[in-house]
Design an enzyme around this catalytic site. Structure first.
Site, PDB file in Angstrom:
ATOM      1  CB  SER A   1      -3.449   3.763   0.711  1.00  0.00           C
ATOM      2  OG  SER A   1      -2.894   2.475   0.593  1.00  0.00           O
TER       3      SER A   1
ATOM      4  CB  SER B   1      -0.886   0.024   1.248  1.00  0.00           C
ATOM      5  OG  SER B   1      -0.110   0.317   2.406  1.00  0.00           O
ATOM      6  CG  ASP B   2       1.494   5.842  -1.248  1.00  0.00           C
ATOM      7  OD1 ASP B   2       2.393   5.951  -0.405  1.00  0.00           O
ATOM      8  OD2 ASP B   2       1.405   6.596  -2.233  1.00  0.00           O
ATOM      9  CG  LEU B   3       2.498   6.571   5.131  1.00  0.00           C
ATOM     10  CD1 LEU B   3       2.956   5.347   5.908  1.00  0.00           C
ATOM     11  CD2 LEU B   3       3.494   7.715   5.321  1.00  0.00           C
TER      12      LEU B   3
END
Length: 787
Positions: free
Chosen positions: A319, A315-317
């Site tokens: 998300s 994941s992006d941070l």
């Protein structure tokens, strides 16, 4: 007797835990990876499995006391309570992390820190599973002491994948040397709106160019096989369509249908995945109502089923937390974790999206054990393939031989040279003479180290970054007098001194005026939990670009245009140099300034590279990877828009000020002898397009020849033109070089009305030239059947 034997075994286990561990199959390096994974999974508790999917922020996981570097209590706590499997940005230093040159780590200290962390994991945890350390590395490892290269928009301007592969190899070597095994990058977002704050991180507006750059980065990062020395795995960002948000708002929704996604946004990722990319990061945005971090169509159907991706998805941070936050598709954190892991998202960047939430979801029956095991196996497989179980440590004695070497600086300078785009050169004003008596160097970006480095950059030691003022001083004769006046800041208008700049210009034989933008973060700026900067009307830094700094206008900020007009009014010869992270409004300059050089963010050697171009030591050949608009009212203004052809506005032309692929040289090149040869056979065809390019100038120089294709009649609407091949070649003065490109059905396919890939029969027009709006040769071919 039996009791004695059992007692002896128990004592041996206590005295020699490593000897006992060596008997475990997963510790046996001679066994196949899948057997090692199966054995280890069978020994893990549910809590340990969940922990393997948590990637925590790493910069607080070490402690520094003088020259001594050890693990921190925070790491001990995270390991004990969460059984973590990965760390992110352990060695990152910047205002967000609050790591400086004083409290951050030198390269040798960084190696010492990662060794201490891995030693704790191997020696002091139940199963001895090492951590996978991920680091930011889009234009150099984002750590103190590492080499800083041009940002991605500059890398793309080289139109030289071979050079970018060399650059990526250098970044990988520096990252590997200090313990990183995963580099975040390349960013493969297709940029359609330069108001968006992260345009500098992209390779521009064209899917083919982005794909070529992405493949080059993956080859450079990863080498031929996973686990090589001096190599790391890449993480492709951001999956998908992140760079064209509605209104230019970072992380917000996008408005594209499946055909656009398949034709333009997905291909760069597909090329990089099929080149072996080890990891993919999901984007913050949603697509057609489904967040990318919970989208099984993207993560299962496209990524794994269609493309055969075998790495792990991260994941992006924060998300995952966004599912029960901003996106509101989950009512609870447990539901959010369930949605993501069932969609095919393996690793949580933050440790707060999964962690306790995923554990509860498993316990509540929201996540099946097999789904959890699949995600954990993907992480373990990568750790085994990278050799982490067998070689968890780095050699601290080798760091100085690999980080910030003279050779690495040379690569950075060459990338910067090749990235520079000459936009205008009336009356051959450039190159400048080195024997000019007096030169005025003016502007907020003439001698500001951080303004030329871009976002995702660590603190730099004094004198490491070569600014343009430094470069000019090094390039000219000792008798040439250099006068430097800042004139104004990028945004702040409270301390402008335009009068002093004008006075310096009046005394000079030529003026180098350095304007543009900045993504330089400072310690006054506040940051979101994701690391994006907050726009604060009460704090006027130079920062007007970089993550979180979206724009409503593309005009230069502050007093820069006022400074430009005042200097132009002196009547002195002016060279405008733009250092910036996104296309800015250059309309007035294009009409009134004789020479314009665009350098984007050229990295630590950028000042020397720009000076090489200004004084003729290097013949520029950079080409724009993104169109420069005349107005935000034109957006989107990308060259490969779908048919029909645009018509003009009432106020201005619909064409950009400078088009995709554009860039001048100090030499002139003639194109001739176009030949098109087509052979149809079996289930494919081979089309060879060849032509000659002659250097008619007096200097050797590179020419970036570009091949565009027009599908004249098709079952669905196609672009007015589409880049399909390019090559950058050096041609000596008076010499001719031959170019040859080959195309097959894969290059001309479209997502048909029946929702399948097809290369359709009919006529195709070939456009060959020096830019998308500078076509020199035309040809065509006709396919007699569909493929």
């Amino acid at each position: 007797m039996k009791v004695r034997i059992l007692l002896l075994i128990a004592i041996t286990s206590l005295l020699c835990p490593q000897l006992q561990a060596q008997q475990f199959p997963y510790k046996n390096s001679t066994l196949p990876t899948e057997k090692r994974i199966s054995d280890l999974l069978g020994r893990m508790t549910v809590e340990e499995k969940v922990g393997q999917l948590s990637k925590l922020l790493g910069w607080d996981m070490y402690s520094k006391n003088g020259k001594q570097v050890t693990i921190s209590d925070k790491l001990r706590k995270a390991v004990k309570e969460q059984h973590i499997g990965l760390l992110w940005a352990t060695l990152r230093a910047d205002p967000w992390t609050q790591k400086t040159l004083l409290n951050g780590l030198s390269p040798v200290e960084a190696a010492r820190a990662t060794n201490a962390i891995q030693r704790y994991m191997v020696d002091s945890t139940r199963l001895g599973i090492p951590l996978l350390l991920s680091e930011e590395a889009p234009h150099g490892h984002m750590a103190i002491g590492a080499t800083v290269f041009p940002t991605a928009i500059g890398q793309a301007s080289t139109w030289n994948p071979r050079l970018i592969q060399d650059m990526a190899s250098t970044i990988a070597m520096e990252t590997y040397a200090v313990g990183g095994k995963n580099g975040y990058g390349p960013v493969l977002d297709l940029a359609r709106d330069p108001r968006w704050s992260r345009t500098e991180e992209t390779y521009g507006e064209d899917p083919y160019l982005i794909g070529q750059m992405g493949m080059a980065m993956i080859r450079g990062f990863q080498g031929k096989t996973l686990g090589q020395h001096d190599k790391i795995i890449g993480t492709l960002k951001h999956f998908v369509a992140y760079a064209a948000p509605d209104g230019g708002h970072n992380g917000e929704s996008v408005s594209f249908g499946e055909r656009s996604l398949r034709q333009y946004f997905l291909p760069p990722f597909e090329h990089a995945v099929k080149s072996g990319a080890g990891s993919v990061m999901t984007a913050y945005n949603s697509i057609d109502g489904i967040p990318c971090s919970a989208n099984p169509w993207l993560l299962k159907d496209i990524l794994r089923k269609d493309w055969g991706f075998s790495g792990f998805v991260v994941s992006d941070l924060l998300s995952i937390s966004g599912l029960n936050g901003g996106h509101a598709t989950a009512a609870t954190a447990e539901e959010a974790a369930s949605q993501s892991i069932h969609a095919g998202l393996d690793v949580d960047l933050s440790g707060t999206g999964y962690g306790p939430n995923l554990l509860k979801a498993v316990q509540q029956g929201l996540v099946e054990p097999a789904v959890l095991d699949t995600a954990v196996a993907r992480v373990l497989r990568m750790k085994f393939n990278l050799g982490l179980f067998d070689r968890p440590y780095v050699d601290e004695k080798l760091v100085a031989q690999k980080v910030a070497t003279v050779q690495n600086k040379m690569v950075a300078r060459q990338v910067a040279r090749e990235s520079i785009v000459l936009l205008k050169n009336d009356q051959h004003m450039l190159p400048l003479s080195k024997s000019l008596k007096r030169i005025a160097v003016i502007g907020p970006n003439a001698d500001n180290a951080y303004n030329q480095l871009g976002d995702y950059t660590a603190p730099q030691a004094e004198g490491k970054v070569q600014t343009l003022l430094t470069g000019i001083r090094a390039a000219v004769d000792k008798t040439t007098k250099i006068d430097y006046v800042k004139g104004c800041a990028i945004r702040d208008t409270s301390n402008s001194d335009i009068a002093a700049a004008v006075e310096a210009a009046k005394q000079a034989d030529a003026v180098v005026l350095v304007l543009g933008g900045s993504s330089a973060r400072d310690f006054k700026t506040s940051y979101q939990a994701t690391g994006a900067a907050n726009v604060d009307p009460n704090t006027v830094s130079d920062m007007e670009s970089g993550e979180g700094f979206d724009r409503v206008s593309l005009d230069m900020m502050g007093d820069q245009i006022k400074l430009l007009k005042a200097i132009q009014a002196t009547g002195k010869p002016i060279v405008l140099v733009t250092i910036m992270g996104r296309p800015l409004n250059l309309n007035w300059a294009a009409d009134n300034v004789p020479a314009i050089v665009n350098a984007w963010y050229p990295g630590q050697e950028g000042g020397l590279a720009i000076a090489d171009v200004l004084f003729g030591d290097y013949n520029p050949a950079g080409r724009l990877p993104i169109s420069v608009p005349r107005s935000v009212g034109q957006l989107p203004v990308h060259y490969n828009h779908t048919k029909p052809k645009h018509h003009d506005y009432v106020e201005m032309s619909a064409k950009p000020l400078y088009a995709f692929g554009y860039g001048l040289s100090y030499s002139n090149f003639d194109y001739s002898n176009l030949k098109v040869n087509v052979k149809e056979n079996g289930d494919d065809f081979l089309c060879t397009v060849s032509f000659d390019v002659a250097n008619k100038g007096k200097m050797a120089g590179d020419e970036v020849a570009q091949l565009y294709v027009v599908d004249e009649v098709s079952s669905v609407v196609t672009p007015v033109m589409q880049l399909k091949r390019f090559e950058r070649k050096n041609i000596a003065a008076g010499q001719t070089a031959s170019y040859s490109f080959q195309l097959s059905k894969e290059d001309l396919k479209l997502w048909s009305a029946s929702n399948s890939w097809k290369t359709e029969k009919g006529k195709f027009k070939f456009l060959v030239g020096a830019a998308s709006d500078d076509i020199r040769l035309k040809g065509e071919m006709e396919l007699t059947r569909d493929y």
